[in-house]
Write a protein that holds these residues in place. Structure first.
Motif, PDB file in Angstrom:
ATOM      1  N   ASP A  42      13.402  15.182  11.504  1.00  0.00           N
ATOM      2  CA  ASP A  42      14.456  15.426  10.153  1.00  0.00           C
ATOM      3  C   ASP A  42      13.682  14.943   9.175  1.00  0.00           C
ATOM      4  O   ASP A  42      14.196  15.105   7.820  1.00  0.00           O
ATOM      5  N   SER A  43      12.973  14.127   9.313  1.00  0.00           N
ATOM      6  CA  SER A  43      12.047  13.246   7.851  1.00  0.00           C
ATOM      7  C   SER A  43      11.517  14.451   7.227  1.00  0.00           C
ATOM      8  O   SER A  43      11.077  14.994   7.467  1.00  0.00           O
ATOM      9  N   LYS A  44      12.229  13.381   5.665  1.00  0.00           N
ATOM     10  CA  LYS A  44      11.311  14.468   4.431  1.00  0.00           C
ATOM     11  C   LYS A  44      10.160  13.722   4.093  1.00  0.00           C
ATOM     12  O   LYS A  44       9.528  13.789   3.271  1.00  0.00           O
ATOM     13  N   ALA A  45       9.389  12.540   4.733  1.00  0.00           N
ATOM     14  CA  ALA A  45       8.362  12.182   4.555  1.00  0.00           C
ATOM     15  C   ALA A  45       7.398  12.864   5.646  1.00  0.00           C
ATOM     16  O   ALA A  45       6.175  11.724   5.191  1.00  0.00           O
ATOM     17  N   LYS A  46       7.386  12.993   6.517  1.00  0.00           N
ATOM     18  CA  LYS A  46       6.510  13.766   7.030  1.00  0.00           C
ATOM     19  C   LYS A  46       5.341  14.511   5.669  1.00  0.00           C
ATOM     20  O   LYS A  46       5.776  15.192   5.130  1.00  0.00           O
ATOM     21  N   GLY A  47       3.910  13.858   6.433  1.00  0.00           N
ATOM     22  CA  GLY A  47       2.971  14.423   6.052  1.00  0.00           C
ATOM     23  C   GLY A  47       2.353  13.408   4.522  1.00  0.00           C
ATOM     24  O   GLY A  47       1.673  13.895   3.732  1.00  0.00           O
ATOM     25  N   VAL A  48       3.983  12.849   4.106  1.00  0.00           N
ATOM     26  CA  VAL A  48       3.802  12.172   2.900  1.00  0.00           C
ATOM     27  C   VAL A  48       2.007  11.527   3.053  1.00  0.00           C
ATOM     28  O   VAL A  48       1.917  10.653   4.289  1.00  0.00           O
ATOM     29  N   ALA A  49       1.447  10.738   1.943  1.00  0.00           N
ATOM     30  CA  ALA A  49       0.006   9.707   2.492  1.00  0.00           C
ATOM     31  C   ALA A  49       0.997   8.098   1.568  1.00  0.00           C
ATOM     32  O   ALA A  49       2.040   8.132   1.317  1.00  0.00           O
ATOM     33  N   ASP A  50       0.077   7.341   2.629  1.00  0.00           N
ATOM     34  CA  ASP A  50       0.165   6.515   2.419  1.00  0.00           C
ATOM     35  C   ASP A  50       0.009   5.537   0.839  1.00  0.00           C
ATOM     36  O   ASP A  50      -0.483   6.421   0.069  1.00  0.00           O
ATOM     37  N   LEU A  51       0.126   4.093   1.291  1.00  0.00           N
ATOM     38  CA  LEU A  51       0.309   3.193  -0.616  1.00  0.00           C
ATOM     39  C   LEU A  51      -1.115   3.262  -0.982  1.00  0.00           C
ATOM     40  O   LEU A  51      -2.246   3.445   0.510  1.00  0.00           O
ATOM     41  N   ASN A  52      -1.654   3.964  -1.717  1.00  0.00           N
ATOM     42  CA  ASN A  52      -3.208   3.909  -2.490  1.00  0.00           C
ATOM     43  C   ASN A  52      -3.174   2.475  -3.013  1.00  0.00           C
ATOM     44  O   ASN A  52      -2.535   1.791  -3.101  1.00  0.00           O
ATOM     45  N   GLY A  53      -4.396   2.659  -3.527  1.00  0.00           N
ATOM     46  CA  GLY A  53      -4.687   1.095  -4.016  1.00  0.00           C
ATOM     47  C   GLY A  53      -4.161   0.671  -5.228  1.00  0.00           C
ATOM     48  O   GLY A  53      -3.687  -0.452  -4.809  1.00  0.00           O
ATOM     49  N   LEU A  54      -3.616   1.351  -5.500  1.00  0.00           N
ATOM     50  CA  LEU A  54      -3.046   0.489  -6.621  1.00  0.00           C
ATOM     51  C   LEU A  54      -2.112   0.273  -6.904  1.00  0.00           C
ATOM     52  O   LEU A  54      -1.610  -0.585  -6.904  1.00  0.00           O
ATOM     53  N   GLU A  55      -1.168   1.011  -5.605  1.00  0.00           N
ATOM     54  CA  GLU A  55       0.115   0.431  -4.632  1.00  0.00           C
ATOM     55  C   GLU A  55      -0.061  -1.188  -4.447  1.00  0.00           C
ATOM     56  O   GLU A  55       0.859  -2.008  -4.943  1.00  0.00           O
ATOM     57  N   VAL A  56      -0.773  -1.360  -3.333  1.00  0.00           N
ATOM     58  CA  VAL A  56      -1.126  -1.964  -2.451  1.00  0.00           C
ATOM     59  C   VAL A  56      -1.790  -3.243  -3.421  1.00  0.00           C
ATOM     60  O   VAL A  56      -1.306  -4.006  -3.322  1.00  0.00           O
ATOM     61  N   SER A  57      -2.309  -3.310  -4.728  1.00  0.00           N
ATOM     62  CA  SER A  57      -2.666  -4.078  -5.656  1.00  0.00           C
ATOM     63  C   SER A  57      -1.486  -4.352  -6.513  1.00  0.00           C
ATOM     64  O   SER A  57      -1.429  -5.811  -6.603  1.00  0.00           O
ATOM     65  N   LEU A  58      -0.598  -3.692  -6.600  1.00  0.00           N
ATOM     66  CA  LEU A  58       0.719  -4.538  -7.585  1.00  0.00           C
ATOM     67  C   LEU A  58       1.930  -4.758  -6.495  1.00  0.00           C
ATOM     68  O   LEU A  58       2.456  -6.370  -7.134  1.00  0.00           O
ATOM     69  N   LEU A  59       1.552  -4.692  -5.695  1.00  0.00           N
ATOM     70  CA  LEU A  59       2.779  -5.527  -4.143  1.00  0.00           C
ATOM     71  C   LEU A  59       2.348  -6.710  -4.597  1.00  0.00           C
ATOM     72  O   LEU A  59       2.899  -7.777  -4.099  1.00  0.00           O
ATOM     73  N   MET A  60       0.941  -7.257  -4.165  1.00  0.00           N
ATOM     74  CA  MET A  60       0.165  -7.484  -3.467  1.00  0.00           C
ATOM     75  C   MET A  60       0.224  -9.575  -3.724  1.00  0.00           C
ATOM     76  O   MET A  60       0.893 -10.316  -2.739  1.00  0.00           O
ATOM     77  N   PRO A  61       0.277  -9.288  -4.978  1.00  0.00           N
ATOM     78  CA  PRO A  61       0.655 -10.674  -5.716  1.00  0.00           C
ATOM     79  C   PRO A  61       2.251 -11.051  -5.529  1.00  0.00           C
ATOM     80  O   PRO A  61       3.118 -12.377  -5.023  1.00  0.00           O
ATOM     81  N   LEU A  62       3.011 -10.094  -5.613  1.00  0.00           N
ATOM     82  CA  LEU A  62       4.370 -10.920  -4.943  1.00  0.00           C
ATOM     83  C   LEU A  62       4.519 -10.628  -3.254  1.00  0.00           C
ATOM     84  O   LEU A  62       5.115 -11.685  -3.032  1.00  0.00           O
ATOM     85  N   ILE A  63       3.357  -9.956  -2.468  1.00  0.00           N
ATOM     86  CA  ILE A  63       3.654 -10.779  -0.989  1.00  0.00           C
ATOM     87  C   ILE A  63       2.956 -12.028  -0.622  1.00  0.00           C
ATOM     88  O   ILE A  63       3.006 -12.566  -0.228  1.00  0.00           O
ATOM     89  N   LEU A  64       1.726 -12.456  -1.478  1.00  0.00           N
ATOM     90  CA  LEU A  64       1.553 -13.746  -1.597  1.00  0.00           C
ATOM     91  C   LEU A  64       2.136 -14.698  -1.911  1.00  0.00           C
ATOM     92  O   LEU A  64       2.028 -16.043  -1.159  1.00  0.00           O
ATOM     93  N   LEU A  65       2.812 -14.536  -2.816  1.00  0.00           N
ATOM     94  CA  LEU A  65       3.919 -15.762  -4.038  1.00  0.00           C
ATOM     95  C   LEU A  65       4.961 -16.119  -2.416  1.00  0.00           C
ATOM     96  O   LEU A  65       5.865 -16.836  -2.396  1.00  0.00           O
ATOM     97  N   MET A  66       5.270 -14.380  -1.644  1.00  0.00           N
ATOM     98  CA  MET A  66       6.035 -15.046  -0.582  1.00  0.00           C
ATOM     99  C   MET A  66       6.451 -16.009   0.502  1.00  0.00           C
ATOM    100  O   MET A  66       6.917 -16.568   0.718  1.00  0.00           O
ATOM    101  N   PHE A  67       4.912 -15.693   0.435  1.00  0.00           N
ATOM    102  CA  PHE A  67       4.000 -16.637   1.751  1.00  0.00           C
ATOM    103  C   PHE A  67       4.168 -18.331   0.737  1.00  0.00           C
ATOM    104  O   PHE A  67       4.587 -19.241   1.498  1.00  0.00           O
TER     105      PHE A  67
END
Length: 518
Positions: free
Chosen positions: A454-479
């Protein structure tokens, strides 16, 4: 370098007139470009901070510019407590700017408010004049209210009114206290201190350093502290002053929620560190048990409330309440380990919360829903999203090796060793970590590995390059913060030690009095 810090402060304002001249469609890109300037300047300031020496009461880049005669000055400075909040602010602003693609109405106003918010927050963390501090504290309210009231969801009106009434009411109480302190500060300064600060007996002054040196009488410190505590406790928020938070976080657009959850909530606990502990140490000591009880209740209540949430943003809002309780406990412990742990937890929570709210916004944009039950099986069809989401959740839970562990561990150790609190507070706080694992990991299991029928997320696209780029500084800082916290603590510890000196002075005075009585 003093000029550089001033330029850092005012640099976000450069973008507002530029936005007025640009087409609405280009507002996001212009804001992103402008916000890179304060980020670059903050890195330059940080580099100089690492190699510099304090010039005034532990602060670097201290400057005092006459504003309203000698009574009120434009005084600013940076220490180890404020520098990381400044860096986090300048990092998140361009991330929020470039992410805010969903803002299609009144773009110029939205991005102008974002830059005004960055300016206000930077001024708040730099201010060393109490009235200047208050002005920046209040100025933050304007863009925040716009975020909720103009670009919020269907509940924005109720959430905006509640947010406005809570924060303004608390702030007005603090203003009354500031005026009283400004009128009477010279009465409680020694002749030597008056000469040091260039003040005369009976003169109105809101010089923060002078207020630290004043010997405030016990008959006024109680109500003064209450006025400051209510204002800061609402902003954080600290239980039971939290009831506006979940509505505001859930109603605001993602960019507004990121700034409120990651940065603005730290303004309250920063105010307690900067004002509550050094100006009112006796009150803090006398009521440490009550204050710590509120913090622990907030930890457990926030965690239990999060378990019951079906809306992912509301779950993260109550999770934030629980984590702010941890930070408050570290402050109320008035212990070196706990205090430094509280400061590094401010940074760690800001990083992980920003990541989680951004990820929540990304999935909401794709599915049009925030209901956890509407998701399922995302790990299969959105592996990049799942990978980054799980890392952010683990950082928030406090997994060793990630940013959330360091601060929580130091806070619990410090609270256990505190001279003012029972070890029971640390033990009860630890239950909050367990409950956090229950609701965060439970939510992750449902969203990532649950049934997708019953998921409404069926068929949705994964993160694009821009979204991954925005998150990577935060992920790196977590480590980085989780694996190599020592450099951060080396800068934070001198600032917290300066704050705790005022507590130690009270202890010393009490010991001397006891010795004389003996």
């Amino acid at each position: 370098m003093d000029t550089l810090t001033t330029l850092l402060l005012i640099s976000p304002l450069i973008g507002i007139p530029l936005l007025m001249l640009m087409r609405a469609e280009s507002a996001r890109i212009v804001t992103f470009g402008v916000s890179l300037l304060p980020f670059a300047l903050s890195l330059a300031v940080y580099s100089a901070f690492l190699s510099g020496e304090p010039t005034a009461n532990g602060y670097q880049f201290y400057q005092q510019i006459s504003w309203l005669g000698t009574s009120v000055s434009f005084s600013t400075g940076i220490d180890g407590i404020s520098i990381y909040m400044i860096l986090l602010t300048t990092l998140l602003t361009p991330i929020v700017a470039i992410y805010s693609k969903e803002i299609t109405q009144r773009q110029v106003l939205y991005f102008s408010m974002l830059l005004l918010l960055e300016f206000s927050i930077l001024g708040f963390f730099m201010a060393l004049d109490v009235l200047l501090f208050y002005i920046f504290f209040e100025l933050v309210l304007i863009p925040s209210l716009f975020f909720i009231g103009v670009w919020g969801d269907e509940n924005r009106n109720a959430a905006g009114v509640k947010f406005f009434l809570y924060t303004l009411g608390g702030s007005l109480l603090m203003l009354v206290a500031i005026i009283y302190m400004g009128l009477h500060v010279t009465e409680y300064l020694s002749a030597e201190s008056l000469a040091t600060f260039g003040l005369e007996q009976g003169q109105f002054s809101t010089n923060y350093l002078a207020m630290l040196e004043a010997d405030w009488p016990a008959e006024v410190t109680g109500w003064l502290f209450v006025a400051f505590f209510l204002s800061f406790g609402i902003k954080a928020p600290i239980f039971p002053l939290h009831t506006w938070q979940a509505d505001a976080y859930a109603s605001a657009p993602v960019g507004g929620t990121v700034m409120m959850g990651a940065i603005m909530s730290k303004m309250g606990v920063y105010g307690l560190i900067r004002y509550g502990v050094p100006i009112f140490p006796e009150v803090m000591q006398e009521h440490a048990t009550i204050l710590a009880s509120l913090a622990v209740i907030g930890i457990i209540y926030g965690a239990m409330a999060a378990i019951a949430q079906k809306d992912i943003k509301r779950l993260l809002a109550y999770s934030s309440l629980s984590h702010m309780g941890f930070i408050a406990l570290g402050i109320f412990s008035m212990n070196p380990e706990a205090m430094s742990g509280a400061v590094i937890q401010m940074l760690a929570h800001g990083i992980s919360t920003a990541g989680l709210f951004l990820l929540a916004g990304m999935i909401e944009t794709r599915t049009g829903t925030r209901q956890i039950a509407d998701y399922g099986g995302l790990a299969k069809q959105m592996p990049a999203f799942a990978f980054l989401f799980i890392i952010s959740v683990m950082a928030s839970v406090g997994l060793p090796g990630l940013s959330g562990f360091v601060g929580e561990f130091m806070i619990m150790i410090g609270a256990f060793q505190s001279s003012y609190l029972s070890a029971a507070f640390s033990i009860l706080a630890a239950t909050g970590v367990i409950i956090a694992a229950v609701y965060l990991l439970g939510m992750t299991r449902k969203v990532m590995f649950g049934s997708d029928e019953d998921s409404k997320a069926k068929g949705v696209a994964d993160l694009n390059g821009l979204e991954v780029s925005l998150l990577m500084p935060l992920i790196l800082l977590m480590f980085v913060v989780g694996l190599y916290a020592t450099p951060f603590l080396q800068n934070i510890n001198p600032g917290t030690e300066d704050v705790l000196e005022y507590v130690e002075q009270v202890d010393g005075d009490q010991s001397s009095s006891f010795a004389l009585e003996e």
